[in-house]
Design an enzyme around this catalytic site. Structure first.
Site, short mmCIF file in Angstrom:
data_model
loop_
_atom_site.label_atom_id
_atom_site.label_comp_id
_atom_site.label_asym_id
_atom_site.label_seq_id
_atom_site.Cartn_x
_atom_site.Cartn_y
_atom_site.Cartn_z
N THR A 192 0.85 -1.18 0.00
CA THR A 192 0.00 0.00 0.00
C THR A 192 0.89 1.24 0.00
OG1 THR A 192 -1.91 1.06 1.03
CG2 THR A 192 -0.38 -0.07 2.52
N LYS B 241 3.60 1.11 -3.84
CA LYS B 241 3.06 0.41 -5.02
C LYS B 241 3.82 0.69 -6.33
CE LYS B 241 -1.84 0.08 -3.73
NZ LYS B 241 -3.19 0.26 -4.26
N ILE C 23 -14.58 5.53 -4.88
CA ILE C 23 -13.67 4.52 -4.35
C ILE C 23 -13.35 4.77 -2.88
CG2 ILE C 23 -12.74 4.04 -6.66
CD1 ILE C 23 -10.05 5.05 -5.52
N ASP D 154 -6.06 -4.38 -8.20
CA ASP D 154 -6.96 -3.25 -7.96
C ASP D 154 -7.97 -3.07 -9.10
OD1 ASP D 154 -5.97 -2.44 -5.47
OD2 ASP D 154 -4.41 -1.20 -6.38
#
Ligand code: ATR
Length: 276
Positions: free
Chosen positions: A66, A70, A221, A107
């Protein structure tokens, strides 16, 4: 209860204390009765290269990544899955039998699966999609939409050059100036907020929805709160809305399966447990 043979995975971030992934994977590990553990690993950016190299040496099956790791991971793993390469970010590490590290991105899958389940009436051919934001999250969302077959993506970002860079990387996408964002909603079938605006502690997304067709699906999101100001306003005018929690839950499904060998389910009970 874990034994000396427990299968190990975790989430690497800085900070990592806010991550809900240990709770999420922990729920599934317990459900399946798997001898395994999923732990939070607080790792500073400067230590990250050493830490990912150490994972196979310590017998880890893999890890989630995270913020802020990334993007850096793309240049550090042994093999980058093509999808992760296109997105420019790795959120899942899988340690292979020979000790090499594969970087994947789940994702885009998580985003699309959440959208499809939350809005079964939405299909890629429904019409143009408006994506607000041009950061890492926007990139995963746009690649997912592109692969699903959405032919028109309208990119709206406060910093227009970043939207243009994303459009260039995608090879498609129409950049709309920030000042014109309300107008960009005309005729759209999907609106996605990928910015942190609307999250607890952040101002709401300042976007007038008047031009958005009532048939359009609106997805945020952000999942804390579950119903953002954007979703509340969209719901009030009759749009189908999809919250962001499902993206978090669904991105974890292929990762869990890769490390622990079982395909977990996303259920209402899991949603409640992760939120609690
Ligand atoms: P992530 O990887 O989560 O997408 P990011 O790369 O930092 O995070 O991207 C955050 C996105 O939210 C960016 O599109 C950012 O806009 P800028 O490119 O102009 O920075 C957007 N964003 C964050 N705060 C914002 C604000 N107050 N108003 C408008 N957009 C904002």
């Amino acid at each position: 209860m874990i034994s000396g043979k427990a299968k190990l995975a975790g989430v690497i971030g800085w900070p990592v204390g806010h991550s809900r992934s240990p709770r999420l994977h922990g729920f599934w590990l317990e459900r399946f009765g798997i001898d395994g553990a999923y732990v939070p690993l607080a790792v500073k950016p400067e230590d990250f290269p050493d830490v990912i190299r150490a994972l196979p040496l310590m017998g880890f099956r893999g890890a989630n990544l995270t913020v802020p790791h990334k993007e850096m991971a793309v240049g550090l793993v042994d093999v980058v899955e093509p999808l992760a390469w296109r997105i420019g970010a790795v959120n899942t590490l899988v340690i292979r039998d020979d000790g090499s590290i594969e970087g994947r991105n789940t994702d885009a899958f998580g985003f699309l699966e959440n959208l499809r389940r939350g809005a079964p009436g939405w299909v890629p051919a429904s019409g143009p999609a408006v994506v607000v934001g041009a950061g890492g999250a926007a990139r995963a969302v746009c690649v997912a939409l592109q692969d699903a077959g959405v032919t028109e993506i309208r990119l709206v970002n406060r910093t227009e050059e970043r939207a243009q860079a994303l459009a260039d990387a995608l090879g498609t996408g129409m950049v709309v100036p920030w000042a014109e964002r309300a107008v960009a909603l005309a005729g759209a079938a999907l609106l996605v907020n990928t910015t942190p605006l609307g999250m607890t502690g952040q101002p709401p997304l300042d976007l007038d929805l008047t031009a958005l067709p009532p048939t359009a699906v609106v997805n945020d999101i952000v999942y804390a709160p579950l119903e953002t100001d954007l979703l509340a306003r969209a719901r009030a005018r009759g749009n189908v809305v999809v919250d962001g929690l499902g993206m978090l839950l669904w991105q974890a499904v292929p990762a869990f399966e890769a490390w622990f060998g079982q395909r977990p389910a996303v259920t209402e009970e899991l949603r409640r447990y992760v939120l609690a």
